[in-house]
Design a protein around this motif. Structure first.
Motif, mmCIF file in Angstrom:
data_model
loop_
_atom_site.group_PDB
_atom_site.id
_atom_site.type_symbol
_atom_site.label_atom_id
_atom_site.label_comp_id
_atom_site.label_asym_id
_atom_site.label_seq_id
_atom_site.Cartn_x
_atom_site.Cartn_y
_atom_site.Cartn_z
ATOM 1 N N ASP A 150 0.862 -1.184 0.000
ATOM 2 C CA ASP A 150 0.000 0.000 0.000
ATOM 3 C C ASP A 150 0.901 1.237 0.000
ATOM 4 O O ASP A 150 1.505 1.563 1.027
ATOM 5 N N PHE A 151 0.993 1.860 -1.155
ATOM 6 C CA PHE A 151 1.884 2.987 -1.346
ATOM 7 C C PHE A 151 1.103 4.199 -1.812
ATOM 8 O O PHE A 151 -0.061 4.092 -2.178
ATOM 9 N N LEU A 152 1.752 5.342 -1.822
ATOM 10 C CA LEU A 152 1.163 6.543 -2.393
ATOM 11 C C LEU A 152 2.288 7.430 -2.888
ATOM 12 O O LEU A 152 3.455 7.244 -2.538
ATOM 13 N N PHE A 153 1.920 8.368 -3.749
ATOM 14 C CA PHE A 153 2.867 9.362 -4.253
ATOM 15 C C PHE A 153 2.597 10.674 -3.539
ATOM 16 O O PHE A 153 1.434 11.061 -3.378
ATOM 17 N N VAL A 154 3.655 11.374 -3.146
ATOM 18 C CA VAL A 154 3.518 12.694 -2.566
ATOM 19 C C VAL A 154 4.312 13.660 -3.449
ATOM 20 O O VAL A 154 5.497 13.448 -3.692
ATOM 21 N N LEU A 155 3.642 14.698 -3.950
ATOM 22 C CA LEU A 155 4.277 15.711 -4.783
ATOM 23 C C LEU A 155 4.740 16.852 -3.893
ATOM 24 O O LEU A 155 3.918 17.516 -3.246
ATOM 25 N N VAL A 156 6.053 17.059 -3.866
ATOM 26 C CA VAL A 156 6.680 17.990 -2.936
ATOM 27 C C VAL A 156 7.455 19.056 -3.712
ATOM 28 O O VAL A 156 8.334 18.716 -4.506
ATOM 29 N N ARG A 187 11.073 22.282 -0.459
ATOM 30 C CA ARG A 187 10.404 21.807 0.750
ATOM 31 C C ARG A 187 10.682 20.322 0.942
ATOM 32 O O ARG A 187 11.238 19.661 0.077
ATOM 33 N N THR A 188 10.266 19.819 2.085
ATOM 34 C CA THR A 188 10.408 18.404 2.407
ATOM 35 C C THR A 188 9.102 17.926 3.034
ATOM 36 O O THR A 188 8.312 18.739 3.530
ATOM 37 N N ILE A 189 8.872 16.637 3.007
ATOM 38 C CA ILE A 189 7.652 16.100 3.624
ATOM 39 C C ILE A 189 7.663 16.386 5.116
ATOM 40 O O ILE A 189 8.672 16.188 5.790
ATOM 41 N N SER A 190 6.530 16.823 5.628
ATOM 42 C CA SER A 190 6.334 16.927 7.071
ATOM 43 C C SER A 190 5.639 15.627 7.479
ATOM 44 O O SER A 190 4.442 15.454 7.236
ATOM 45 N N TRP A 191 6.398 14.723 8.037
ATOM 46 C CA TRP A 191 5.843 13.412 8.383
ATOM 47 C C TRP A 191 4.670 13.512 9.362
ATOM 48 O O TRP A 191 3.662 12.814 9.173
ATOM 49 N N PRO A 192 4.717 14.376 10.375
ATOM 50 C CA PRO A 192 3.542 14.491 11.250
ATOM 51 C C PRO A 192 2.291 14.959 10.491
ATOM 52 O O PRO A 192 1.190 14.437 10.713
ATOM 53 N N LYS A 193 2.440 15.930 9.593
ATOM 54 C CA LYS A 193 1.283 16.409 8.819
ATOM 55 C C LYS A 193 0.743 15.311 7.915
ATOM 56 O O LYS A 193 -0.477 15.141 7.790
ATOM 57 N N LEU A 194 1.639 14.571 7.267
ATOM 58 C CA LEU A 194 1.202 13.509 6.356
ATOM 59 C C LEU A 194 0.526 12.380 7.122
ATOM 60 O O LEU A 194 -0.525 11.879 6.701
ATOM 61 N N ARG A 195 1.094 11.987 8.259
ATOM 62 C CA ARG A 195 0.453 10.934 9.070
ATOM 63 C C ARG A 195 -0.925 11.373 9.544
ATOM 64 O O ARG A 195 -1.888 10.586 9.502
ATOM 65 N N GLU A 196 -1.050 12.632 9.952
ATOM 66 C CA GLU A 196 -2.342 13.132 10.405
ATOM 67 C C GLU A 196 -3.360 13.117 9.266
ATOM 68 O O GLU A 196 -4.503 12.679 9.442
ATOM 69 N N ALA A 200 -0.818 15.977 -3.285
ATOM 70 C CA ALA A 200 -0.043 17.128 -3.757
ATOM 71 C C ALA A 200 -0.010 18.163 -2.649
ATOM 72 O O ALA A 200 -1.054 18.526 -2.099
ATOM 73 N N ASP A 201 1.179 18.613 -2.325
ATOM 74 C CA ASP A 201 1.281 19.685 -1.345
ATOM 75 C C ASP A 201 0.477 20.878 -1.845
ATOM 76 O O ASP A 201 0.383 21.135 -3.055
ATOM 77 N N ALA A 202 -0.094 21.621 -0.936
ATOM 78 C CA ALA A 202 -0.947 22.762 -1.275
ATOM 79 C C ALA A 202 -0.235 23.788 -2.142
ATOM 80 O O ALA A 202 -0.883 24.535 -2.885
ATOM 81 N N ALA A 241 -5.569 14.117 -7.442
ATOM 82 C CA ALA A 241 -4.758 14.233 -6.231
ATOM 83 C C ALA A 241 -5.517 14.909 -5.102
ATOM 84 O O ALA A 241 -6.332 15.799 -5.322
ATOM 85 N N THR A 242 -5.203 14.486 -3.900
ATOM 86 C CA THR A 242 -5.656 15.166 -2.699
ATOM 87 C C THR A 242 -4.686 16.302 -2.455
ATOM 88 O O THR A 242 -3.461 16.090 -2.460
ATOM 89 N N VAL A 243 -5.185 17.502 -2.248
ATOM 90 C CA VAL A 243 -4.333 18.659 -2.008
ATOM 91 C C VAL A 243 -4.369 18.987 -0.518
ATOM 92 O O VAL A 243 -5.448 19.135 0.061
ATOM 93 N N ALA A 244 -3.190 19.071 0.077
ATOM 94 C CA ALA A 244 -3.099 19.368 1.513
ATOM 95 C C ALA A 244 -1.730 19.931 1.834
ATOM 96 O O ALA A 244 -0.762 19.695 1.114
ATOM 97 N N ASP A 245 -1.645 20.648 2.935
ATOM 98 C CA ASP A 245 -0.367 21.155 3.422
ATOM 99 C C ASP A 245 0.350 19.995 4.109
ATOM 100 O O ASP A 245 0.020 19.644 5.245
ATOM 101 N N VAL A 246 1.300 19.370 3.386
ATOM 102 C CA VAL A 246 1.998 18.200 3.941
ATOM 103 C C VAL A 246 3.518 18.375 3.915
ATOM 104 O O VAL A 246 4.258 17.397 4.008
ATOM 105 N N THR A 247 3.974 19.625 3.789
ATOM 106 C CA THR A 247 5.415 19.855 3.726
ATOM 107 C C THR A 247 5.844 20.919 4.722
ATOM 108 O O THR A 247 5.022 21.598 5.336
ATOM 109 N N GLU A 248 7.168 21.076 4.819
ATOM 110 C CA GLU A 248 7.777 22.121 5.608
ATOM 111 C C GLU A 248 9.024 22.574 4.870
ATOM 112 O O GLU A 248 9.507 21.877 3.975
#
Length: 159
Positions: A59-65, A69-78, A117-119, A150-157
């Motif tokens: 079970d995988f997914l793609f994150v567009l960053v 920026r870099t993935i914010s793991w806490p934001k992505l897990r949430e 996709a990051d916002a 894609a789901t758009v969300a703030d998932v980076t820092e």
């Protein structure tokens, strides 16, 4: 469409089938994100990194960053409602996408994994890898998000 070696490029074929406008940029191999951005004539923030993330076994997914920026793991897990995520090793990433690291894109991947996709992707023109080293597609971020559902969300820092 073909890649730099003249072979079939599933990413470019999938981009063409998506019905969105894009421009292909071709350049030689690069050794850094900054070098890739310079070769494409764009700001590093407009260059998208496609990161493969493992949610669970098979079970995988793609994150567009964005490149700055870099993935914010806490934001992505949430966002995903999970307590653990990981990045697969290079062999597993290739196995589940069909692309080697540095060329991974959701377009033409072996599996239609979900895309987040990051916002900061929307509302701007972005450049995304197109399945081969030194091949990229410049596309409107909003069109990209729609084409990938894609789901758009703030998932980076900031990087």
């Amino acid at each position: 469409m073909t890649d730099l070696d003249g072979g079939a490029n599933p990413a470019l074929a999938a981009l063409g089938a998506a019905g969105i406008e894009f421009t292909v940029t071709r350049h030689g191999r690069v050794s850094s994100l900054a070098e890739a951005a310079a070769a494409r004539g764009i700001d590093p923030a407009a260059l998208l990194k496609t990161i493969v993330v493992r949610r669970a076994d098979d079970d995988f997914l793609f994150v567009l960053v964005p490149g700055d920026r870099t993935i914010s793991w806490p934001k992505l897990r949430e966002l995903l409602g999970v307590s653990r995520l990981s990045m697969p090793d290079a062999g597993t990433a290739r196995e589940v996408t069909g692309y080697e690291r540095g060329t991974i894109t959701p377009f033409g991947a072996l599996h239609a994994w979900p895309v987040i996709a990051d916002a900061r992707v929307t509302g701007r023109v972005v450049s995304i890898g197109a399945g081969a080293h030194g091949v990229a597609a410049t596309v409107d971020g909003d069109d990209l998000v729609r084409a990938l559902a894609a789901t758009v969300a703030d998932v980076t820092e900031p990087a």
